[in-house]
Every structure is written in structure tokens, then in C-alpha cells.
Design an enzyme around this catalytic site. Sequence first.
Site, PDB file in Angstrom:
ATOM      1  N   LYS A 118       0.813  -1.221   0.000  1.00 34.20           N
ATOM      2  CA  LYS A 118       0.000   0.000   0.000  1.00 34.20           C
ATOM      3  C   LYS A 118       0.844   1.267   0.000  1.00 34.20           C
ATOM      4  CE  LYS A 118      -4.349  -1.575   2.057  1.00 34.20           C
ATOM      5  NZ  LYS A 118      -5.285  -1.313   0.992  1.00 34.20           N
ATOM      6  N   LYS A 206      -4.205 -11.309  -6.336  1.00 28.10           N
ATOM      7  CA  LYS A 206      -5.507 -11.621  -5.716  1.00 28.10           C
ATOM      8  C   LYS A 206      -6.584 -10.683  -6.275  1.00 28.10           C
ATOM      9  CE  LYS A 206      -5.743  -8.652  -1.646  1.00 28.10           C
ATOM     10  NZ  LYS A 206      -6.120  -8.476  -0.273  1.00 28.10           N
ATOM     11  N   LYS A 209     -10.656  -5.219  -4.457  1.00 23.90           N
ATOM     12  CA  LYS A 209     -11.621  -4.151  -4.772  1.00 23.90           C
ATOM     13  C   LYS A 209     -10.891  -2.908  -5.254  1.00 23.90           C
ATOM     14  CE  LYS A 209     -12.457  -4.188   0.204  1.00 23.90           C
ATOM     15  NZ  LYS A 209     -13.433  -4.511   1.217  1.00 23.90           N
TER      16      LYS A 209
HETATM   17  P1  TYM Z   1     -10.398  -6.627   4.316  1.00 21.24           P
HETATM   18  O1  TYM Z   1     -11.668  -5.904   4.296  1.00 21.24           O
HETATM   19  O2  TYM Z   1      -9.249  -6.045   3.564  1.00 21.24           O
HETATM   20  O3  TYM Z   1     -10.614  -8.082   3.798  1.00 21.24           O
HETATM   21  C1  TYM Z   1     -11.710  -8.814   4.314  1.00 21.24           C
HETATM   22  C2  TYM Z   1     -11.424 -10.287   4.228  1.00 21.24           C
HETATM   23  O4  TYM Z   1     -11.417 -10.706   2.865  1.00 21.24           O
HETATM   24  C3  TYM Z   1     -10.267 -11.496   2.629  1.00 21.24           C
HETATM   25  N1  TYM Z   1      -9.904 -11.327   1.212  1.00 21.24           N
HETATM   26  C4  TYM Z   1      -9.737 -12.348   0.359  1.00 21.24           C
HETATM   27  N2  TYM Z   1      -9.804 -13.686   0.534  1.00 21.24           N
HETATM   28  C5  TYM Z   1      -9.605 -14.473  -0.552  1.00 21.24           C
HETATM   29  N3  TYM Z   1      -9.341 -13.997  -1.791  1.00 21.24           N
HETATM   30  C6  TYM Z   1      -9.245 -12.666  -2.023  1.00 21.24           C
HETATM   31  N4  TYM Z   1      -8.989 -12.221  -3.244  1.00 21.24           N
HETATM   32  C7  TYM Z   1      -9.450 -11.761  -0.907  1.00 21.24           C
HETATM   33  N5  TYM Z   1      -9.431 -10.414  -0.755  1.00 21.24           N
HETATM   34  C8  TYM Z   1      -9.710 -10.176   0.547  1.00 21.24           C
HETATM   35  C9  TYM Z   1      -9.219 -10.938   3.590  1.00 21.24           C
HETATM   36  O5  TYM Z   1      -8.220 -11.884   3.851  1.00 21.24           O
HETATM   37  C10 TYM Z   1     -10.054 -10.666   4.812  1.00 21.24           C
HETATM   38  O6  TYM Z   1     -10.228 -11.832   5.587  1.00 21.24           O
HETATM   39  N6  TYM Z   1      -7.462  -6.786   8.116  1.00 21.24           N
HETATM   40  C11 TYM Z   1      -8.763  -7.380   7.811  1.00 21.24           C
HETATM   41  C12 TYM Z   1      -9.852  -6.700   8.592  1.00 21.24           C
HETATM   42  C13 TYM Z   1      -9.660  -6.838  10.065  1.00 21.24           C
HETATM   43  C14 TYM Z   1      -9.714  -8.049  10.815  1.00 21.24           C
HETATM   44  C15 TYM Z   1      -9.435  -7.677  12.155  1.00 21.24           C
HETATM   45  C16 TYM Z   1      -9.965  -9.353  10.473  1.00 21.24           C
HETATM   46  C17 TYM Z   1      -9.375  -5.841  10.935  1.00 21.24           C
HETATM   47  N7  TYM Z   1      -9.229  -6.350  12.175  1.00 21.24           N
HETATM   48  C18 TYM Z   1      -9.396  -8.633  13.177  1.00 21.24           C
HETATM   49  C19 TYM Z   1      -9.938 -10.310  11.492  1.00 21.24           C
HETATM   50  C20 TYM Z   1      -9.643  -9.949  12.805  1.00 21.24           C
HETATM   51  C21 TYM Z   1      -8.958  -7.286   6.301  1.00 21.24           C
HETATM   52  O7  TYM Z   1      -8.114  -7.654   5.559  1.00 21.24           O
HETATM   53  O8  TYM Z   1     -10.061  -6.787   5.838  1.00 21.24           O
END
Ligand code: TYM
Length: 339
Positions: A118, A206, A209
Amino acid sequence: MTTSPTILTGMRVNSEMTLGNFLGALLPMVRLANTHSSDSHVNIFVPDLHSIIDTVDGELRQNLVKSLKYYLAAGLEINQNVHFYRQSRVPAHSELCWILNCVATMGELNRMTQYKDKSEGKESVGVGIFDYPVLMAADILLYDAVYIPVGEDQFQHIELTRRLAERFNHRFGETFVIPAKPEDQIKFMQVGDGIRIRDLQNPEKKMSKSNHAENSKIMLSDAPSVAAKKIMSATTDSVGKIQYDMFNQPGISNLLQIEALVNNMPLQDVISTWSGEARYGDLKQKVASSVQTFLENFQSHLAEISDEQIFDLLATGETYANKVANIKLHAVQTAFHLR
Ligand code: TYM
């Protein structure tokens, strides 16, 4: 009475959700919750403070409600052990984050892949992006969560959470429950090697969005027929034989994985059906039709869920979350001689 370890997950809400987020994290969480919520607490929260690290989105509040509706539309069964809450409504998250900032090191945060990705090529990078994993550790450790169903890209943050908790316990006395190792998370989630849904145009990466190319990703709000067309135009390879091999044939393997997940079938069964076939077009047709049916069902369930239902769940969930989180925060403050 809950006797088993807490399961916890969160999903940011900056914009709409992709099929990758849904299949990689949300759907496994729903399946785990439905299996375990009779004897485990299941915490599903919106990391809205994580959502503001790079952009401030006027739609945040509305998207937040929508993202929680996704869980219900995906079949989440609600009972007294399932808790919905917003990170920003439980101040203990930010407080513990600050304390953990005094335990974490610049070196270990500098090594986080998500931060590197990022911040790459940017002249000015917000501190929030750098500190993201520490807040994530606080999100997890406040609730003694052991299982954190997330996509594979977040495993590095789980490792960091484990390290911070171990370091804290070692220096200040047993305070935190250590979350399970990524390999044990995968076993618990029963998702093979961990799920990473690929970008449809560039399957080395991957599905994300933040990629602006519309054909690279499927959004949950896409018209089902449009999503089917995106599958039909997915990049494959020139091997000429269907095989599950993420390394050499990531495009085809991605399609097999999507087919298994949207139909709730074991990946192995889908692989056995298609292995050795030569006609990529047939596989694409099948996956396109599966995704189309999946989205039609999902979107019609979604339309039936009201905002009030979500706000009612948040009201009870946030009372519960504040109670549990404050007990842990007090223990941490005591260990730090702040109390
Ligand atoms: P975020 O919103 O970036 O992603 C949400 C979840 O989607 C999964 N993900 C994917 N899995 C498979 N293939 C993909 N292409 C793909 N893109 C996204 C991410 O691994 C995630 O599980 N940091 C977390 C949010 C968070 C969180 C936490 C999660 C904040 N605090 C505590 C668990 C526990 C996240 O990546 O959100």
C-alpha cells in the site's frame, strides 16, 4: 454456556465487497459460525477505524450496514452467542492499540506485506496504514479469540498478533490468549491451503476491490448476467488441459476454486470432475452459470433484510463487546501500572 474458543472476524467496508472477500472470508466465517455458535462466542465486527486509513468515505455508515446484511444473506444463523459490533463503538480497541504500539517494533511493522504494497511508490504514507496490524491485534486479543477466519493475505497479521501477545505475556504476565497458528486456522476453517481468489484478468494477483479494471473482479452487487460474462472473459493459459495447479495454471485453478465454493462442494470433488478435460470453454460456462445462480439467490436474500434488523443486532452486540473488552483492557492497564 460457551466452552469452546472464541471465533472472530472483521471485514472493512470502504466500498462494495468482491467475490474474493465473500468466498475467502465471509462464507467460511458463516459456515463456521453456524457449526460452532452453540458452544463458542462468534464475534463479527466491522473494523470501521481500519476503513478510514486511506480514504474517508461518505457512504461508510450505509456500507457498514450493508456489509453486516451480507452475513445474514449468506445464511448466518443468529443466536445469543453471535455478536455484531462496530470497532469504533468499543473504545477499548483504540486504547489497547496504543498500548500494543508500545510493545510492537518499527522493524516488524515495516516487514508487513500489506503495508509495503500500500505504501509502494507513494511519497507520503499515513501512519494509520503502518499501524494497521497493531489495531488488528487489539481487535483479536481483547476477546481471547483463537480462531480468526480470514483470507490467506491476512495470515502475516495473525502471526504478528501471536508474537505481540507472546511478548506481552512474557514481559508483563499471562494476560492474552494466543490465537491459533495460521496452519491450525486453515485446518479449523477446512479450506485446503487457505483461500486466495485471483484477479480474473491477472490471476497471479488476488482479486481486489482496489483494482479499477471492472473485468478483473466480481462485485456482490454486479448484475448476475454481467458477473457471468466476466467469468467467460477470464484469463486462462495455453496448457490445454484442466488441472488444479495454482502455480502453473492459476487462472484455471481459480475457476475450479470458485466453482467449489459457490456450490459448497469439496474442492477435491470439483477437481476430480474436471481434471484432464481439454475444453476450457466448458469449464467457463459451468462456472459462469454457477456464479450467476449464486448471485441471483444471494441478492434476493439480501433485499429481504432490513436496516432495523442490523441496528437491533448492533445494539445488543455492542453492549456485550464493551463489557468483554473492558475486562481485558483493565487487566492490561493493571499490568502496565496504569491502574
Ligand atoms: P479486508 O476488508 O481487507 O478483507 C476482508 C477479508 O477478505 C479477505 N480477502 C480475500 N480472501 C480471498 N481472496 C481474495 N482475493 C481476498 N481479498 C480479501 C481478507 O483476507 C479478509 O479476511 N485486516 C482485515 C480486517 C480486520 C480483521 C481484524 C480481520 C481488521 N481487524 C481482526 C480479522 C480480525 C482485512 O483484511 O479486511
